[in-house]
Design a protein around this motif. Structure first.
Motif, PDB file in Angstrom:
ATOM      1  N   PHE A 266      37.538  -3.714  77.479  1.00  0.00           N
ATOM      2  CA  PHE A 266      38.489  -2.673  77.103  1.00  0.00           C
ATOM      3  C   PHE A 266      37.958  -1.291  77.496  1.00  0.00           C
ATOM      4  N   ALA A 267      36.723  -1.000  77.117  1.00  0.00           N
ATOM      5  CA  ALA A 267      36.122   0.295  77.436  1.00  0.00           C
ATOM      6  C   ALA A 267      36.007   0.486  78.947  1.00  0.00           C
ATOM      7  N   ALA A 268      35.639  -0.560  79.639  1.00  0.00           N
ATOM      8  CA  ALA A 268      35.512  -0.466  81.098  1.00  0.00           C
ATOM      9  C   ALA A 268      36.878  -0.233  81.746  1.00  0.00           C
ATOM     10  N   TYR A 269      37.902  -0.931  81.261  1.00  0.00           N
ATOM     11  CA  TYR A 269      39.253  -0.715  81.797  1.00  0.00           C
ATOM     12  C   TYR A 269      39.705   0.733  81.569  1.00  0.00           C
TER      13      TYR A 269
ATOM     14  N   GLY B 248      48.076  -3.526  87.389  1.00  0.00           N
ATOM     15  CA  GLY B 248      48.380  -4.948  87.577  1.00  0.00           C
ATOM     16  C   GLY B 248      47.162  -5.832  87.382  1.00  0.00           C
ATOM     17  N   ARG B 249      46.012  -5.397  87.888  1.00  0.00           N
ATOM     18  CA  ARG B 249      44.783  -6.184  87.719  1.00  0.00           C
ATOM     19  C   ARG B 249      44.354  -6.241  86.261  1.00  0.00           C
ATOM     20  N   VAL B 250      44.434  -5.108  85.558  1.00  0.00           N
ATOM     21  CA  VAL B 250      44.068  -5.102  84.139  1.00  0.00           C
ATOM     22  C   VAL B 250      44.944  -6.102  83.385  1.00  0.00           C
ATOM     23  N   LEU B 251      46.214  -6.142  83.736  1.00  0.00           N
ATOM     24  CA  LEU B 251      47.144  -7.035  83.039  1.00  0.00           C
ATOM     25  C   LEU B 251      46.939  -8.511  83.363  1.00  0.00           C
ATOM     26  N   THR B 252      45.994  -8.834  84.252  1.00  0.00           N
ATOM     27  CA  THR B 252      45.658 -10.243  84.498  1.00  0.00           C
ATOM     28  C   THR B 252      44.572 -10.731  83.551  1.00  0.00           C
ATOM     29  N   ASP B 253      44.028  -9.843  82.737  1.00  0.00           N
ATOM     30  CA  ASP B 253      42.979 -10.246  81.794  1.00  0.00           C
ATOM     31  C   ASP B 253      43.521 -11.330  80.875  1.00  0.00           C
ATOM     32  N   PRO B 254      42.716 -12.353  80.587  1.00  0.00           N
ATOM     33  CA  PRO B 254      43.195 -13.426  79.697  1.00  0.00           C
ATOM     34  C   PRO B 254      43.497 -12.953  78.269  1.00  0.00           C
ATOM     35  N   ASP B 255      42.852 -11.882  77.824  1.00  0.00           N
ATOM     36  CA  ASP B 255      43.144 -11.331  76.497  1.00  0.00           C
ATOM     37  C   ASP B 255      44.277 -10.324  76.666  1.00  0.00           C
ATOM     38  N   GLN B 256      45.503 -10.813  76.567  1.00  0.00           N
ATOM     39  CA  GLN B 256      46.668  -9.988  76.840  1.00  0.00           C
ATOM     40  C   GLN B 256      46.840  -8.842  75.848  1.00  0.00           C
ATOM     41  N   ALA B 257      46.493  -9.057  74.598  1.00  0.00           N
ATOM     42  CA  ALA B 257      46.616  -7.974  73.611  1.00  0.00           C
ATOM     43  C   ALA B 257      45.702  -6.812  73.993  1.00  0.00           C
ATOM     44  N   MET B 258      44.480  -7.127  74.371  1.00  0.00           N
ATOM     45  CA  MET B 258      43.523  -6.091  74.761  1.00  0.00           C
ATOM     46  C   MET B 258      43.960  -5.418  76.053  1.00  0.00           C
TER      47      MET B 258
ATOM     48  N   ALA C 214      55.271  -1.965  87.747  1.00  0.00           N
ATOM     49  CA  ALA C 214      53.966  -2.592  87.518  1.00  0.00           C
ATOM     50  C   ALA C 214      53.913  -3.381  86.212  1.00  0.00           C
ATOM     51  N   VAL C 215      54.702  -2.973  85.229  1.00  0.00           N
ATOM     52  CA  VAL C 215      54.648  -3.635  83.911  1.00  0.00           C
ATOM     53  C   VAL C 215      55.958  -4.334  83.571  1.00  0.00           C
ATOM     54  N   THR C 216      56.770  -4.606  84.571  1.00  0.00           N
ATOM     55  CA  THR C 216      58.132  -5.087  84.356  1.00  0.00           C
ATOM     56  C   THR C 216      58.231  -6.329  83.479  1.00  0.00           C
ATOM     57  N   ASP C 217      57.213  -7.175  83.483  1.00  0.00           N
ATOM     58  CA  ASP C 217      57.266  -8.392  82.666  1.00  0.00           C
ATOM     59  C   ASP C 217      56.554  -8.224  81.325  1.00  0.00           C
ATOM     60  N   ARG C 218      56.306  -6.986  80.928  1.00  0.00           N
ATOM     61  CA  ARG C 218      55.681  -6.683  79.629  1.00  0.00           C
ATOM     62  C   ARG C 218      56.652  -5.825  78.825  1.00  0.00           C
ATOM     63  N   PRO C 219      57.495  -6.424  77.972  1.00  0.00           N
ATOM     64  CA  PRO C 219      58.557  -5.685  77.281  1.00  0.00           C
ATOM     65  C   PRO C 219      58.080  -4.461  76.500  1.00  0.00           C
ATOM     66  N   PHE C 220      56.951  -4.571  75.804  1.00  0.00           N
ATOM     67  CA  PHE C 220      56.501  -3.423  75.011  1.00  0.00           C
ATOM     68  C   PHE C 220      56.133  -2.247  75.917  1.00  0.00           C
ATOM     69  N   LEU C 221      55.468  -2.531  77.025  1.00  0.00           N
ATOM     70  CA  LEU C 221      55.061  -1.462  77.936  1.00  0.00           C
ATOM     71  C   LEU C 221      56.267  -0.842  78.633  1.00  0.00           C
TER      72      LEU C 221
END
Length: 155
Positions: free
Chosen positions: A16-19, A36-46, A78-85
């Motif tokens: 998280f801090a590095a991102y 887009g790369r950050v959003l590939t992290d397996p911890d989606q909430a983070m 870039a965030v089209t498939d992330r409703p909250f974003l």
């Protein structure tokens, strides 16, 4: 450390801090790719939390100027498939319209999140503040709007 290297760290707090660090330094042409790369992290909430902080920081700096519109369109893609974003970006666009006195609809403001209503209630658009003083979603929003109307020079 690039985004791919960050993914290798098992500690989500370190990632998280590095991102946040990378997002804070990214050049404009590379921003969409990095988000887009950050959003590939397996911890989606983070990952979404890191991107949300980035979107809020960038939008706060860009919304008054003409660069905002192109940036918001690019980030929405870039965030089209992330409703909250995508919702947050829509709300920044509504905040921009309200603040800059561009066309906006009161129903959109009343249907918006507590976050946007509270930011708007503490703002400078007396029409929007009046609407929120009467019909804001929470008591805190209504009270903030009433206080802003009572003391406009302090807002």
């Amino acid at each position: 450390m690039n985004a791919d290297d960050i993914l290798q760290n098992p500690d989500e707090h370190v990632r998280f801090a590095a991102y946040l660090g990378r997002l804070g330094r990214v050049a404009d042409p590379d921003e969409v790719d990095l988000v887009g790369r950050v959003l590939t992290d397996p911890d989606q909430a983070m990952a979404q939390s890191a991107v949300l902080r980035h979107l809020d920081r960038r939008a706060a700096g860009l919304y008054p100027g003409p660069a905002y519109e192109g940036w918001a369109r690019a980030m929405t893609r870039a965030v089209t498939d992330r409703p909250f974003l995508t919702q947050r970006l829509r709300e920044w666009t509504l905040f921009r319209a309200v603040t800059l006195k561009l066309p906006w609809q009161p129903d959109e403001l009343l249907a918006s999140s507590n976050w946007l209503q509270l930011m708007t209630a503490a703002g400078t658009n007396t029409e929007a503040i009046g609407i929120l003083a009467e019909a804001g979603r929470t008591k805190r929003i209504r009270n903030t709007a009433k206080a802003t109307l009572s003391h406009p020079s302090e807002s």
